[in-house]
Structures are given as structure tokens and as C-alpha cells.
Design an enzyme around this catalytic site. Structure first.
Site, short mmCIF file in Angstrom:
data_model
loop_
_atom_site.label_atom_id
_atom_site.label_comp_id
_atom_site.label_asym_id
_atom_site.label_seq_id
_atom_site.Cartn_x
_atom_site.Cartn_y
_atom_site.Cartn_z
N GLU A 69 96.20 47.14 -93.34
CA GLU A 69 97.95 47.74 -93.17
C GLU A 69 98.59 46.32 -94.18
O GLU A 69 98.14 44.96 -93.80
CB GLU A 69 98.19 47.59 -92.09
CG GLU A 69 98.36 48.88 -91.09
CD GLU A 69 98.66 48.81 -90.30
OE1 GLU A 69 99.71 48.35 -89.71
OE2 GLU A 69 98.59 50.05 -89.85
N HIS A 98 103.65 52.79 -90.42
CA HIS A 98 103.72 51.84 -89.17
C HIS A 98 104.79 51.85 -88.30
O HIS A 98 105.45 50.80 -87.84
CB HIS A 98 102.56 50.87 -89.06
CG HIS A 98 101.93 50.30 -87.32
ND1 HIS A 98 101.00 49.74 -87.53
CD2 HIS A 98 102.77 50.33 -86.80
CE1 HIS A 98 100.41 49.75 -86.24
NE2 HIS A 98 101.66 50.35 -85.26
#
Length: 239
Positions: A94, A117
Site C-alpha cells: 500500500e 484502507h
């Protein structure tokens, strides 16, 4: 209708129904959502075998951890129509800051929702998280419990009822420290009622219940041990 499967023994709540195996759940569920933590053994737990066991045309959601799912396999299942749609909030890699590149096999699929997220960022979730975390901190302060901790071994020692003191001891994970800890207690006449030990990489954590008086000399000696990192004594019934 809610169905669930858990590797640990969990009682069903409300109208939820516990399934005997993960395969049985996947064969029946119209929407599959994962709720697992980030422990290493969960890596790759959902791959080609699990996707093949899912009901044709079911939906798939992952808001747990990115590394638990084979996203290349998910992409193929979505393209073939075996999975009718997916929503994903977590990824193996990420971006760490604004401007960093984001790459995923799932980008560009019309029937897949990708979010950065933020699954736990609703107002309701933030309020619940605040209460949950403060409760865990309270448990640590009063009982030394580290359940769900990410930087200490996850330990909970149930009180036996006769202990006078609880000693929480963080030390370097080297051989022989537990023996030295218990030897120190014995040399100062401290009677151990219960004890639990866990390790997390280079860190070890011990919770010990003492059923007798605990002389100050005992704790002073523990502080002098070479591998001691932190030590706390909780008098039972107080904080």
C-alpha cells in the site's frame, strides 16, 4: 441470514449460524467477507482452492489484511464471471504517503470497488475503536493483559482468587531469563500462584501472580537482571 466459520470455537450470536468447515460456508454464501488478523500464518489463506469452492456468482469482500488473499486469482475469477463482484480495502503493498504509486491486479475492473484502507473510518467505527482501545489499555493497567497487542506477546492470565500481587515483566528473549525470574521470587520467599509466558521476536513477556508478600528487595533484584526491559507490580484490588 448470516453464516460464519472460525478456526477457534465461537458460539453463534443472534440469528447467525456457525458452519462446520470453511468449505461448507463458501458453498452456500452469496457474499463472502473475511475477518482475520495479521498474524503470519494467515498469509495466503484465501487462494485458488477457496475461490473454487465459492458459490458461482457470489461476491467477495476483503477488509482484513491484504496478504491473506491471492488477488491475481481473484482477478481471474472476476473476469470469468465466477465471482460477480468484489470490494477490497487492503492490499499486500500500500502507498505509504500521498503521491506514492498504487498498483493492483484489480485496477480497471468495472465490478470491483477498491478503497484506500479506510474501512474503519466511519464515525460509528471510530467511536467503537476508541472505546475498544481504551478498554484494552485499561485491562493492561489493571491486569497486565496484552490481548490483541501488536508489539508484545498476547497474554491473558485469569486471576486465581488468592494472589496478592501481579508482576508484569518484559525482557529480552534470551534463554534462562524465566529461570532467573522464578529463582529471584523463591530466594525472597514469594509464592507463585500462576504464571504465563509468551515471546514476540526479540521480546518476551511474563505475567506472574504472587500469593504471598512480595519484598521490595525482590523487585529490586529483578530490575538488576541484565535482560530486564520493563517491570511493574500490581497490588490486587488496586491499579
Amino acid at each position: 441470514r448470516v453464516m460464519f466459520y472460525d478456526s477457534a470455537e465461537k458460539l453463534a450470536l443472534g440469528n447467525a449460524r456457525r458452519m462446520g468447515t470453511l468449505g461448507a460456508l463458501l458453498a452456500e454464501a452469496d457474499i463472502v467477507t473475511l475477518h482475520v488478523d495479521g498474524r503470519p500464518r494467515n498469509a495466503g489463506m484465501f487462494g485458488s482452492r477457496e475461490f473454487a469452492a465459492m458459490k458461482h456468482g457470489a461476491c467477495f469482500l476483503n477488509l482484513s489484511r491484504g496478504f491473506v488473499v491471492d488477488y491475481a486469482e481473484l482477478r481471474e475469477r472476476v473476469l470469468s464471471g465466477a465471482i460477480s463482484g468484489a470490494a477490497v480495502d487492503v492490499f499486500p503493498q500500500e502507498p505509504k504517503r500521498n503521491g506514492d504509486a498504487f498498483e493492483s491486479e484489480l485496477r480497471g475492473l468495472a465490478n470491483v470497488i477498491l478503497t484506500p484502507h479506510v474501512g474503519g473510518s466511519t464515525l460509528e467505527a471510530q467511536e467503537d475503536i476508541g472505546s475498544f482501545v481504551s478498554g484494552k489499555l485499561g485491562n493492561y493497567l489493571t491486569d497486565g493483559s496484552t490481548d490483541l497487542s501488536v508489539n508484545l506477546p498476547q497474554l491473558t492470565l485469569q486471576p486465581g482468587g488468592s494472589e496478592q500481587y501481579r508482576v508484569t515483566f518484559v525482557h529480552r528473549n534470551t534463554p534462562g531469563v524465566l529461570a532467573l525470574l522464578n529463582q529471584t521470587f523463591a530466594e525472597h520467599g514469594a509464592n507463585i500462584e500462576g504464571q504465563i509466558l509468551g515471546t514476540h521476536g526479540e521480546i518476551a513477556y511474563v505475567i506472574t501472580d504472587i500469593g504471598s508478600e512480595l519484598p521490595p528487595e525482590a523487585t529490586a533484584a529483578l530490575w538488576e537482571l541484565q535482560d530486564t526491559i520493563r517491570l511493574r507490580v500490581i497490588a490486587r484490588g488496586t491499579t
